[in-house]
Write an enzyme that holds these catalytic residues in place. Structure first.
Site, mmCIF file in Angstrom:
data_model
loop_
_atom_site.group_PDB
_atom_site.id
_atom_site.type_symbol
_atom_site.label_atom_id
_atom_site.label_comp_id
_atom_site.label_asym_id
_atom_site.label_seq_id
_atom_site.Cartn_x
_atom_site.Cartn_y
_atom_site.Cartn_z
ATOM 1 N N ASP A 16 33.158 -43.289 24.495
ATOM 2 C CA ASP A 16 32.647 -43.004 23.156
ATOM 3 C C ASP A 16 31.578 -41.923 23.213
ATOM 4 O O ASP A 16 30.374 -42.177 23.130
ATOM 5 C CB ASP A 16 32.103 -44.285 22.518
ATOM 6 C CG ASP A 16 33.206 -45.289 22.224
ATOM 7 O OD1 ASP A 16 34.342 -44.849 21.966
ATOM 8 O OD2 ASP A 16 32.944 -46.497 22.263
ATOM 9 N N LYS A 38 39.983 -45.273 26.437
ATOM 10 C CA LYS A 38 40.030 -45.252 24.973
ATOM 11 C C LYS A 38 39.235 -44.051 24.492
ATOM 12 O O LYS A 38 38.074 -43.869 24.875
ATOM 13 C CB LYS A 38 39.427 -46.524 24.374
ATOM 14 C CG LYS A 38 39.452 -46.526 22.844
ATOM 15 C CD LYS A 38 38.702 -47.706 22.271
ATOM 16 C CE LYS A 38 37.204 -47.515 22.230
ATOM 17 N NZ LYS A 38 36.746 -46.572 21.165
ATOM 18 N N ASP A 64 42.143 -44.420 19.572
ATOM 19 C CA ASP A 64 41.432 -45.296 18.639
ATOM 20 C C ASP A 64 40.969 -44.498 17.427
ATOM 21 O O ASP A 64 39.788 -44.186 17.272
ATOM 22 C CB ASP A 64 40.240 -45.932 19.375
ATOM 23 C CG ASP A 64 39.423 -46.854 18.501
ATOM 24 O OD1 ASP A 64 39.975 -47.421 17.539
ATOM 25 O OD2 ASP A 64 38.217 -47.023 18.795
ATOM 26 N N LYS A 66 42.042 -45.413 14.117
ATOM 27 C CA LYS A 66 41.940 -46.340 12.992
ATOM 28 C C LYS A 66 42.417 -45.723 11.675
ATOM 29 O O LYS A 66 41.696 -45.689 10.673
ATOM 30 C CB LYS A 66 40.504 -46.840 12.826
ATOM 31 C CG LYS A 66 39.933 -47.559 14.039
ATOM 32 C CD LYS A 66 38.526 -48.076 13.749
ATOM 33 C CE LYS A 66 37.904 -48.768 14.942
ATOM 34 N NZ LYS A 66 37.492 -47.800 15.988
ATOM 35 N N PHE A 67 43.650 -45.261 11.640
ATOM 36 C CA PHE A 67 44.177 -44.620 10.436
ATOM 37 C C PHE A 67 44.140 -45.580 9.242
ATOM 38 O O PHE A 67 44.506 -46.754 9.358
ATOM 39 C CB PHE A 67 45.609 -44.156 10.669
ATOM 40 C CG PHE A 67 45.748 -43.091 11.721
ATOM 41 C CD1 PHE A 67 44.952 -41.952 11.704
ATOM 42 C CD2 PHE A 67 46.685 -43.216 12.730
ATOM 43 C CE1 PHE A 67 45.079 -40.961 12.665
ATOM 44 C CE2 PHE A 67 46.828 -42.239 13.697
ATOM 45 C CZ PHE A 67 46.022 -41.109 13.671
ATOM 46 N N ASP A 69 44.932 -44.882 5.079
ATOM 47 C CA ASP A 69 45.186 -43.967 3.975
ATOM 48 C C ASP A 69 46.452 -44.456 3.280
ATOM 49 O O ASP A 69 46.953 -45.544 3.571
ATOM 50 C CB ASP A 69 45.354 -42.532 4.503
ATOM 51 C CG ASP A 69 44.841 -41.482 3.516
ATOM 52 O OD1 ASP A 69 45.298 -41.522 2.348
ATOM 53 O OD2 ASP A 69 44.033 -40.629 3.907
ATOM 54 N N ILE A 70 46.997 -43.657 2.373
ATOM 55 C CA ILE A 70 48.243 -44.044 1.730
ATOM 56 C C ILE A 70 49.365 -44.042 2.769
ATOM 57 O O ILE A 70 49.266 -43.370 3.800
ATOM 58 C CB ILE A 70 48.579 -43.108 0.545
ATOM 59 C CG1 ILE A 70 48.790 -41.669 1.037
ATOM 60 C CG2 ILE A 70 47.492 -43.179 -0.517
ATOM 61 C CD1 ILE A 70 49.300 -40.741 -0.053
ATOM 62 N N THR A 128 33.863 -55.274 14.966
ATOM 63 C CA THR A 128 32.990 -56.193 15.701
ATOM 64 C C THR A 128 31.517 -55.986 15.397
ATOM 65 O O THR A 128 30.684 -56.811 15.781
ATOM 66 C CB THR A 128 33.219 -56.050 17.219
ATOM 67 O OG1 THR A 128 33.030 -54.692 17.595
ATOM 68 C CG2 THR A 128 34.608 -56.509 17.598
ATOM 69 N N ARG A 189 30.940 -57.948 26.636
ATOM 70 C CA ARG A 189 29.675 -57.723 27.312
ATOM 71 C C ARG A 189 29.548 -58.710 28.478
ATOM 72 O O ARG A 189 29.413 -59.910 28.255
ATOM 73 C CB ARG A 189 28.493 -57.935 26.352
ATOM 74 C CG ARG A 189 28.378 -56.869 25.275
ATOM 75 C CD ARG A 189 27.920 -55.549 25.851
ATOM 76 N NE ARG A 189 27.785 -54.502 24.860
ATOM 77 C CZ ARG A 189 28.740 -53.660 24.507
ATOM 78 N NH1 ARG A 189 29.931 -53.755 25.072
ATOM 79 N NH2 ARG A 189 28.524 -52.723 23.601
ATOM 80 N N ARG A 219 29.860 -49.364 27.178
ATOM 81 C CA ARG A 219 28.595 -49.098 27.829
ATOM 82 C C ARG A 219 28.321 -49.885 29.107
ATOM 83 O O ARG A 219 27.678 -49.347 30.016
ATOM 84 C CB ARG A 219 27.457 -49.296 26.818
ATOM 85 C CG ARG A 219 27.311 -48.117 25.878
ATOM 86 C CD ARG A 219 26.485 -48.430 24.650
ATOM 87 N NE ARG A 219 27.202 -49.319 23.731
ATOM 88 C CZ ARG A 219 26.733 -49.675 22.548
ATOM 89 N NH1 ARG A 219 25.558 -49.243 22.130
ATOM 90 N NH2 ARG A 219 27.448 -50.457 21.769
#
Length: 242
Positions: A16, A38, A64, A66-67, A69-70, A128, A189, A219
């Site tokens: 990330d 990822k 990743d 996360k689409f 939309d229509i 999350t 974690r 992390r």
């Protein structure tokens, strides 16, 4: 993507970052100590498909994005994503049945056109970072666990492979939807790692014992002095749970 994997193959590390050099460095340093990487919205927005392919290299990729939309727009995005050769790809379950059905069809057709194995198509249920109070603040007056179960059932009915869920919902979803429904779980974690901003977290061992298929870990691995050693430590803890 096959579902019978060793402990380290069940770890996808979350890169990330929007720093291409850092992501490339981490991916190279991790080597075969994890099952895949990822890459999400930060990195994709900064570097696009070429950057994703450059960092993932030959490693399995969880894209990743996360689409949400229509249906027609999401279907087009899913087809376009096949050229990045993901093994997992996700949409938001809150986009509804028609959107998810269109995405599932696009994943099948797009993978065939790209000459790749069809990726697991997953739906995001409840992020999350959200708890019950957060849901109520946006008008969803229901416990997070109930909302996750409702959206996961819709996901299964819509023909998707599984969901991204918090560790706290793994056991309930496994009971509800059976052994073949895929559960990809962030918010992991280890006991020795800081909690960060995940409000519904669990240890790798607890998540695995509850029935998770794949763990997404960021992390605790990427911020470690030796990321590969941290990944191996987590895999060892997971093996002890098996």
């Amino acid at each position: 993507m096959q579902n019978s994997r060793t402990a380290h193959e069940r770890i996808f590390v979350a890169l990330d970052t929007l720093d291409f050099g850092r992501a490339e460095e981490l991916a190279r340093a991790l080597g075969d100590s994890v099952g895949g990487v990822k890459l999400g919205k930060e990195f994709f927005t900064a570097h696009g498909p070429e950057g994703v392919r450059g960092v993932a290299g030959g490693k399995p990729l969880f894209l990743d994005l996360k689409f949400h939309d229509i249906p027609n727009t999401v279907a087009g995005a899913v087809r376009a994503a096949m050229h990045m050769r993901p093994v997992m790809l996700n949409v938001h379950a809150s986009g509804g049945r028609a959107m998810m059905e269109a995405a599932a069809l696009a994943a099948r057709e797009g993978a065939e056109d790209a000459g790749i194995e069809r990726p697991w198509l997953l739906a995001v249920t409840v992020l999350t970072s959200l708890d019950d109070a957060d849901l109520e603040s946006v008008g969803q007056r229901t416990p997070a666990s109930d909302q996750v179960r409702r959206l996961a059932a819709l996901t299964a009915d819509s023909g998707l492979d599984g969901v991204v869920c918090s560790p706290r919902e793994i056991a309930a979803l496994r009971r509800d939807l059976g052994p073949d429904f895929k559960l990809v779980v962030p918010g992991i974690r280890p006991a020795w790692a800081a909690g960060g901003d995940q409000k519904r977290a669990a240890t790798p061992r607890d998540a695995l014992e509850a029935g998770a298929d794949v763990l997404v870990i960021g992390r605790p691995i990427t911020a470690a002095d030796d990321p590969a050693a941290a990944a191996r430590r987590i895999a060892h803890e997971m093996s002890a749970a098996a």
